[in-house]
Write a protein that holds these residues in place. Structure first.
Motif, short mmCIF file in Angstrom:
data_model
loop_
_atom_site.label_atom_id
_atom_site.label_comp_id
_atom_site.label_asym_id
_atom_site.label_seq_id
_atom_site.Cartn_x
_atom_site.Cartn_y
_atom_site.Cartn_z
N ILE A 5 24.13 3.57 28.67
CA ILE A 5 25.42 2.99 29.06
C ILE A 5 26.26 2.91 27.79
N ALA B 91 26.58 -2.68 34.51
CA ALA B 91 27.92 -2.11 34.27
C ALA B 91 28.61 -1.82 35.59
N ASP B 92 29.92 -1.95 35.59
CA ASP B 92 30.71 -1.45 36.69
C ASP B 92 31.62 -0.35 36.14
N TYR B 93 32.65 0.02 36.86
CA TYR B 93 33.47 1.15 36.43
C TYR B 93 34.20 0.88 35.11
N LYS B 94 34.58 -0.41 34.89
CA LYS B 94 35.40 -0.73 33.72
C LYS B 94 34.66 -1.47 32.61
N HIS B 95 33.58 -2.19 32.94
CA HIS B 95 32.98 -3.09 31.97
C HIS B 95 31.47 -2.93 31.85
N ARG C 99 33.91 -0.56 29.10
CA ARG C 99 33.00 0.60 29.19
C ARG C 99 33.79 1.88 28.93
N ARG D 104 33.64 6.30 29.13
CA ARG D 104 32.97 7.42 29.78
C ARG D 104 33.25 8.74 29.07
#
Length: 420
Positions: free
Chosen positions: A307, A343-347, A415, A417
């Motif tokens: 991650i 984790a989610d999409y943003k954090h 987060r 990507r």
């Protein structure tokens, strides 16, 4: 029945005045218990005034803004305050009598259950979402009164009644919007004042570090070197060598404190890169494994899938080692440290929990402040540096602790990507 415009305006005043009074009284430095007691009394006062100057619609039927202080008592006062305020209202409404009390009490009971379920989520929302949700909820609660009332009673809807109902619903929305905006502004103002005070403390420590830390560190290095030479001498007794060993340990401790000062004094311009936080945590766990074993503490971390977040590896290591080491020290003797990453999409969320002695409310409020530590020989600088690193990474930390149970630290970072 005439349209009672004066009564409608009076209802607005009866709700706004007590809460403005509360914001004035709570502007000083009062503890959480006193704040809740004052807030509960303000809600009770607001409900009493609303009921006293209610808009009469017939025998046992009243329109007022009682739902606003009732709702706020749960949200900003907590469940206990909410139950006390709800009980007060129910008792008063029963004493007032009339068939209109049954719809009101039904809405209060059902609404209380719903508020309790969403209460924890409320404070994670943006101000806009809080305002929209609160206004919508109270609009629905207020709308249920005439709906349930018309189902239980045969009421002829006149144009005057309809205009009063519409005005009643609109004033619920408007007053709710105003009161919550005022309370949230006060909370934000208090938080900004604390941040400003903390920033001043950081600035003072930084200036102190820049002016004296290097000058102190150089002679300390010389002292340590000469002590090591003395310790190797064959002319010293075992007890004398033990004393020298203690001196070296204390010099090392002093150097560690100075290193923390230097970390605060530096203007951090380290290179930021894409980091696999799972890999960084594994490195920190390996570094502390011996220390954990010596303190009879088990470190649990088993995640493998990468991650990513943006940061500097050495600074992230410093952060993780500081926090995990604190957990180990708090859990010495059959302790367990559990580390989890979600984790989610943003954090990215990093949870570090221990089963140690826990922290008091005061300790949680002062967590990371300079010179505040619950350790006998602690300075609090390690946690202060940790907070600085978290701020550098645009993250935040949440502390939840119970005395005698343990502590959970939750770190939140943006987060990524793609490469940075």
């Amino acid at each position: 029945m005439e349209f009672q415009f004066e009564r409608i305006l009076l209802q607005v005043l009866m709700v706004l005045f007590p809460f403005v009074l509360f914001l004035v009284l709570a502007n000083g430095k009062i503890n959480d218990l006193k704040r809740k007691i004052i807030f509960g009394l303000i809600c009770i006062l607001s409900i009493s005034l609303s009921l006293t100057f209610a808009i009469p619609l017939g025998v046992g039927k009243h329109l007022d803004l009682r739902f606003i202080p009732w709702y706020l008592s749960f949200i900003y006062g907590g469940n206990i305050v909410g139950f006390i305020v709800s009980s007060f209202y129910i008792i008063v409404r029963i004493c007032m009598g009339g068939i209109g009390m049954f719809p009101a009490i039904s809405v209060i009971i059902v609404g209380s259950i719903f508020i309790i379920r969403i209460q924890k989520q409320f404070f994670s929302w943006t101000l806009k979402k809080k305002l929209i949700f609160s206004s919508t909820f109270l609009l629905i609660a207020s709308l249920l009164l005439p709906i349930i009332g018309s189902m239980m009673m045969t009421v002829s809807i006149t144009s005057t009644n309809l205009s009063i109902y519409i005005s009643y619903l609109l004033e619920n929305v408007i007053v709710t919007w105003i009161v919550i905006y005022l309370i949230e502004s006060q909370i934000e103002k208090t938080a900004l004042q604390k941040e400003f005070q903390n920033a001043e403390k950081f600035n003072v420590i930084g200036q102190l570090a820049a002016s004296v830390a290097h000058e102190i560190r150089n002679p300390m290095t010389s002292i340590r070197g000469f002590m090591q030479i003395l310790q190797a001498s064959n002319r010293l007794s075992r007890s004398e060598k033990e004393y020298i060993k203690i001196c070296i340990e204390e010099v090392d401790r002093a150097n560690s404190i100075i290193a923390d000062y230097l970390a605060l004094g530096k203007s951090q311009s380290n290179e930021v890169s894409k980091l696999d936080i799972i890999r960084e945590i594994n490195k920190a766990v390996r570094s502390l494994s011996t220390f954990a074993t010596l303190n009879n503490v088990q470190l649990n971390f088993a995640q493998k899938l990468p991650i990513y977040l943006a940061g500097n590896s050495s600074r992230v290591q410093q952060l993780l080692i500081n926090l995990i080491k604190n957990g180990i020290e708090a859990s010495s003797g059959n302790g367990v440290i559990d580390i989890e990453v979600t984790a989610d999409y943003k954090h990215v969320y990093i949870s570090i929990s221990d089963n140690g002695e826990g922290m008091s409310k005061e300790s949680m409020e002062n967590f990371g402040l300079p010179f505040y530590s619950t350790k006998e020989k602690g300075t609090g600088l390690g946690l202060m540096v940790s907070r600085q690193i978290i701020d550098e990474m645009d993250g935040n930390i949440q502390v939840n602790s119970t005395k005698g149970v343990g502590t959970v630290l939750t770190l939140t970072f943006p987060r990524i990507r793609k490469e940075v």
